[in-house]
Design a protein around this motif. Structure first.
Motif, mmCIF file in Angstrom:
data_model
loop_
_atom_site.group_PDB
_atom_site.id
_atom_site.type_symbol
_atom_site.label_atom_id
_atom_site.label_comp_id
_atom_site.label_asym_id
_atom_site.label_seq_id
_atom_site.Cartn_x
_atom_site.Cartn_y
_atom_site.Cartn_z
ATOM 1 N N THR A 166 0.902 -1.243 -0.156
ATOM 2 C CA THR A 166 -0.071 0.037 -0.010
ATOM 3 C C THR A 166 0.972 1.268 0.079
ATOM 4 O O THR A 166 0.533 2.206 -0.478
ATOM 5 C CB THR A 166 -0.910 0.069 1.036
ATOM 6 N N ALA A 167 2.121 1.049 0.471
ATOM 7 C CA ALA A 167 3.029 2.321 0.507
ATOM 8 C C ALA A 167 3.285 2.875 -0.798
ATOM 9 O O ALA A 167 3.387 3.762 -1.207
ATOM 10 C CB ALA A 167 4.243 1.869 1.365
ATOM 11 N N THR A 168 3.528 1.632 -1.631
ATOM 12 C CA THR A 168 3.787 1.905 -3.163
ATOM 13 C C THR A 168 2.506 2.423 -3.620
ATOM 14 O O THR A 168 2.567 3.348 -4.764
ATOM 15 C CB THR A 168 4.375 0.692 -3.971
ATOM 16 N N ASP A 169 1.248 1.907 -3.342
ATOM 17 C CA ASP A 169 0.296 2.566 -4.121
ATOM 18 C C ASP A 169 0.103 3.873 -3.622
ATOM 19 O O ASP A 169 -0.378 4.782 -4.645
ATOM 20 C CB ASP A 169 -1.119 1.752 -3.410
ATOM 21 N N LYS A 170 0.489 4.382 -2.535
ATOM 22 C CA LYS A 170 0.367 5.826 -2.222
ATOM 23 C C LYS A 170 1.284 6.642 -2.846
ATOM 24 O O LYS A 170 1.079 7.972 -3.290
ATOM 25 C CB LYS A 170 0.343 5.893 -0.611
ATOM 26 N N CYS A 171 2.479 6.030 -3.232
ATOM 27 C CA CYS A 171 3.597 6.881 -3.873
ATOM 28 C C CYS A 171 2.879 7.101 -5.456
ATOM 29 O O CYS A 171 3.031 8.164 -6.076
ATOM 30 C CB CYS A 171 4.816 6.087 -4.213
ATOM 31 N N GLU A 172 2.308 5.952 -6.175
ATOM 32 C CA GLU A 172 1.431 6.196 -7.296
ATOM 33 C C GLU A 172 0.411 7.474 -7.132
ATOM 34 O O GLU A 172 0.121 8.183 -8.232
ATOM 35 C CB GLU A 172 0.846 4.958 -7.711
ATOM 36 N N ASP A 173 -0.184 7.453 -5.999
ATOM 37 C CA ASP A 173 -1.200 8.516 -6.032
ATOM 38 C C ASP A 173 -0.529 9.989 -6.037
ATOM 39 O O ASP A 173 -1.195 10.675 -6.644
ATOM 40 C CB ASP A 173 -1.960 8.471 -4.335
ATOM 41 N N VAL A 174 0.573 9.930 -5.466
ATOM 42 C CA VAL A 174 1.327 11.074 -5.450
ATOM 43 C C VAL A 174 1.608 11.412 -6.849
ATOM 44 O O VAL A 174 1.508 12.740 -7.330
ATOM 45 C CB VAL A 174 2.702 11.022 -4.575
ATOM 46 N N ALA A 175 2.189 10.428 -7.616
ATOM 47 C CA ALA A 175 2.315 10.771 -9.118
ATOM 48 C C ALA A 175 1.095 11.162 -9.934
ATOM 49 O O ALA A 175 1.351 12.260 -10.626
ATOM 50 C CB ALA A 175 2.970 9.475 -9.538
ATOM 51 N N ASN A 176 0.189 10.422 -9.625
ATOM 52 C CA ASN A 176 -1.208 10.859 -10.331
ATOM 53 C C ASN A 176 -1.452 12.556 -9.954
ATOM 54 O O ASN A 176 -1.898 13.176 -10.807
ATOM 55 C CB ASN A 176 -2.402 9.984 -9.602
ATOM 56 N N VAL A 177 -1.438 12.805 -8.709
ATOM 57 C CA VAL A 177 -1.619 14.231 -8.370
ATOM 58 C C VAL A 177 -0.550 15.015 -9.133
ATOM 59 O O VAL A 177 -1.063 16.236 -9.562
ATOM 60 C CB VAL A 177 -1.273 14.792 -6.957
ATOM 61 N N LEU A 178 0.698 14.848 -9.242
ATOM 62 C CA LEU A 178 1.569 15.667 -9.849
ATOM 63 C C LEU A 178 1.288 15.735 -11.531
ATOM 64 O O LEU A 178 1.411 16.734 -11.954
ATOM 65 C CB LEU A 178 2.897 14.899 -9.701
ATOM 66 N N GLU A 179 0.879 14.549 -11.914
ATOM 67 C CA GLU A 179 0.538 14.497 -13.311
ATOM 68 C C GLU A 179 -0.558 15.457 -13.625
ATOM 69 O O GLU A 179 -0.911 16.264 -14.725
ATOM 70 C CB GLU A 179 0.140 12.924 -14.053
ATOM 71 N N SER A 180 -1.452 15.631 -12.756
ATOM 72 C CA SER A 180 -2.742 16.515 -12.853
ATOM 73 C C SER A 180 -2.297 17.857 -12.719
ATOM 74 O O SER A 180 -2.933 18.694 -13.347
ATOM 75 C CB SER A 180 -3.748 16.101 -11.633
#
Length: 215
Positions: free
Chosen positions: A195-209
């Motif tokens: 889940t920690a890696t999932d949350k890193c992907e969430d950060v990436a999604n925000v950055l892309e937005s």
């Protein structure tokens, strides 16, 4: 020159948001390094000390996140969308929570043996947080958009690897682990790490937005 570009020209560059985001992302790297040290620790008696250090850094992350939200309430002009600032702060905080959660479960469940999948997961978490920090540090001027997108792609790839390791490790637990309590313990730790890696992907999604809105 677009209206958005003109607006960005007049936005003050000395706001506190960027340094706070950078502090938060650097804090994640420090936590991930300690987690990696924890899972590679031969002397289990030293786990408690490392877990305490990770917990202290998690509290530091909470303080940084709180400061970002305070600044959001005090500043009328922000470097990018207010909702994205809130979401990015929350996403970074989520990563810290699950790194801390991983170490906490290792300590609370008193695991006798650290498995290879857990060591691999810790390596991936560190890689992901390093790319999160690289991308966040590029937010100041948005001139090196390629660097941000490259980091986001790597984070997505890391998350996919973590998914595979998690699924394979859990499959092997159900196949070979005869102690039901041990199975649950290991599955819970692996779940927190994945889940920690999932949350890193969430950060990436925000950055892309953020990139899309400010391109």
């Amino acid at each position: 020159m677009s209206l958005n570009s003109i607006f960005q020209y007049f936005v003050p560059k000395d706001k506190k948001f960027f340094p706070l985001f950078e502090q938060a992302s650097n804090n994640l790297i420090d936590m991930a390094k300690l987690l990696k040290e924890l899972v590679n620790l031969a002397d289990v008696t030293k786990r408690k000390d490392l877990c305490r250090k990770i917990e202290d850094l998690e509290h530091r992350g909470d303080d940084i996140s709180h400061q970002i939200h305070l600044e959001l309430g005090k500043n009328f002009i922000t470097p990018f969308d207010r909702e994205d600032i809130h979401t990015l702060a929350s996403s970074l905080d989520d990563v810290a929570d699950f790194i801390h959660g991983s170490s906490n479960r290792i300590e609370l469940y008193k695991l006798d043996q650290i498995t290879d999948p857990m060591i691999e997961m810790a390596d991936l978490i560190l890689e992901a947080t390093e790319d999160v920090a690289k991308a966040v540090h590029e937010l100041r001027n948005l001139k090196n958009i390629r660097n941000i997108t490259d980091s986001c792609v790597r984070i997505n790839s890391i998350e996919n690897k973590a998914d595979y390791i998690f699924d394979k490790a859990v499959g092997e637990l159900f196949e070979f682990e005869k102690d039901a309590i041990a199975l649950i313990k290991y599955k819970e730790v692996l779940s927190a790490m994945e889940t920690a890696t999932d949350k890193c992907e969430d950060v990436a999604n925000v950055l892309e937005s953020i990139l899309v809105k400010n391109a």
